[in-house]
Design an enzyme around this catalytic site. Structure first.
Site, PDB file in Angstrom:
ATOM      1  N   TYR A  22      10.857  39.035 -22.207  1.00 50.14           N
ATOM      2  CA  TYR A  22      10.619  40.389 -21.705  1.00 50.14           C
ATOM      3  C   TYR A  22       9.196  40.513 -21.170  1.00 50.14           C
ATOM      4  O   TYR A  22       8.961  41.016 -20.065  1.00 50.14           O
ATOM      5  CB  TYR A  22      10.859  41.392 -22.826  1.00 50.14           C
ATOM      6  CG  TYR A  22      10.651  42.842 -22.430  1.00 50.14           C
ATOM      7  CD1 TYR A  22      11.658  43.560 -21.797  1.00 50.14           C
ATOM      8  CD2 TYR A  22       9.448  43.483 -22.705  1.00 50.14           C
ATOM      9  CE1 TYR A  22      11.476  44.887 -21.442  1.00 50.14           C
ATOM     10  CE2 TYR A  22       9.261  44.812 -22.353  1.00 50.14           C
ATOM     11  CZ  TYR A  22      10.261  45.504 -21.724  1.00 50.14           C
ATOM     12  OH  TYR A  22      10.078  46.811 -21.367  1.00 50.14           O
ATOM     13  N   LYS A  62       7.846  41.295 -17.295  1.00 50.88           N
ATOM     14  CA  LYS A  62       7.045  42.475 -16.968  1.00 50.88           C
ATOM     15  C   LYS A  62       5.687  42.078 -16.390  1.00 50.88           C
ATOM     16  O   LYS A  62       5.167  42.774 -15.500  1.00 50.88           O
ATOM     17  CB  LYS A  62       6.883  43.355 -18.206  1.00 50.88           C
ATOM     18  CG  LYS A  62       8.192  43.970 -18.692  1.00 50.88           C
ATOM     19  CD  LYS A  62       8.847  44.834 -17.616  1.00 50.88           C
ATOM     20  CE  LYS A  62      10.070  45.567 -18.135  1.00 50.88           C
ATOM     21  NZ  LYS A  62      10.653  46.479 -17.122  1.00 50.88           N
TER      22      LYS A  62
END
Length: 256
Positions: free
Chosen positions: A160, A164
Site C-alpha cells: 500500500y 501511494k
C-alpha cells in the site's frame, strides 16, 4: 451562501462508492460540478446514488461501473463522460484496493500486483485518457488521493505504501509534463480516516479510535469531510498556483 466554486465543471471521481469517494462527489456536486462517479462495484454505486438510475445522470451525478486497472474500461469511461457532457476538467484518482496486512517477505505476488494495478496504474490510466480532453477544455486538474503512508511506513503495509509513494511521483511527473497544457497535478495524503473500511479492519469505530487516535497530535482520526474539504480546495481556483506537490491531511502524524 451557496458554494458555486466549481460551477460548470465536469469531474471524474474513482472509487466513488466508498466513504471518501462519496464525500468528494457530494462536495463537488454541491459546488456546482457535474460528476461521473466511477467504481468497480455497480451495486454499491447504486446504493450510494440511488437516484442516478444506472447510466442516467441526475442531480449532477453519473454512476458508471469501471475497473480502473483495466485500460479499455478506463478509456471507455472517459469517452462516455465526453459523450455525455462534452468536456472534462477534473479527475480525482481515489480508487484503492484492500491490501492484506503482510510483511514484504510474506506478501503474495498477486496481492502486490493488484495493489499497484489499482492504486497506481489505475491513476496513471485515468490521467492518460483524461489529459487530452482537459487540455482541449483549456486546462484542468488531476488530484491523486495518496496517503500518509506514501511518506512514512507502517509494519505490514508495504504494498500500500509503495503504491501511494508512487502516486506522489506520478503527481510530480504529470505536473511537469503537462504544465504547458494548462494541467495542474496535485495529491492529497490523508491520515487514518474513520471510514467503514477502517472500522471493519479494527472491529468497530470505537476500537479503531482507541487503536489509532493516540498516534495523532490532534488526538482524533480524520473524517471524510476533512478529506472532501481539502479536495475541493485543491481542485479549485484558490489553488491555481499549486501544482506538483502534496497536501498532508494527517492531523500531524508525519510531523512527529
Amino acid at each position: 451562501m451557496a458554494d458555486n466554486s466549481l460551477n460548470g465543471r465536469i469531474a471524474i471521481v474513482t472509487g466513488a462508492a466508498g466513504d471518501i469517494g462519496a464525500a468528494i462527489v457530494q462536495r463537488f456536486v454541491a459546488a456546482g460540478c457535474k460528476v461521473a462517479a466511477l467504481d468497480r462495484d455497480l451495486d454499491a454505486l447504486h446504493a450510494r446514488y440511488p437516484e442516478t438510475g444506472g447510466a442516467e445522470a441526475h442531480a449532477g451525478v453519473l454512476s458508471m461501473a469501471c475497473d480502473v486497472a483495466d485500460a479499455r474500461a478506463t478509456e471507455a469511461a472517459v469517452a462516455q463522460v465526453i459523450a455525455r457532457w462534452g468536456a472534462l476538467h477534473i479527475v480525482v484518482n481515489n480508487a484503492a484496493t484492500v491490501t492484506p496486512t503482510a510483511t514484504i517477505a510474506d506478501l503474495s505476488l498477486d496481492d502486490w500486483d493488484t495493489t499497484l494495478a489499482v492504486n497506481l496504474t489505475g491513476a496513471w490510466l485515468m490521467a492518460k485518457w483524461a489529459i487530452p480532453h482537459m487540455t482541449q477544455a483549456g486546462g484542468g486538474v488531476v488530484l491523486n488521493i495518496a496517503s500518509q503512508l506514501g511518506h512514512v511506513t507502517s509494519r505490514g503495509r508495504g504494498a500500500y505504501g509503495v503504491s501511494k509513494a508512487g502516486m506522489l511521483a506520478l503527481t510530480r511527473s504529470i505536473a511537469v509534463d503537462h504544465a504547458m497544457d494548462g494541467i495542474r497535478a496535485v495529491s492529497l495524503s490523508p491520515g487514518a480516516v474513520m471510514t467503514s473500511r477502517v472500522a471493519t479492519r479494527y472491529g468497530g469505530t470505537q476500537e479503531a479510535n482507541d487503536a489509532l487516535a493516540g498516534r495523532y497530535p490532534v488526538q482524533r482520526l480524520g473524517t471524510v469531510d476533512d478529506v472532501a474539504d481539502a479536495a475541493l480546495f485543491m481542485v479549485g481556483d484558490g489553488a491555481a498556483f499549486i501544482t506538483g506537490t502534496d497536501l498532508l491531511v494527517d492531523g500531524g502524524y508525519t510531523a512527529v
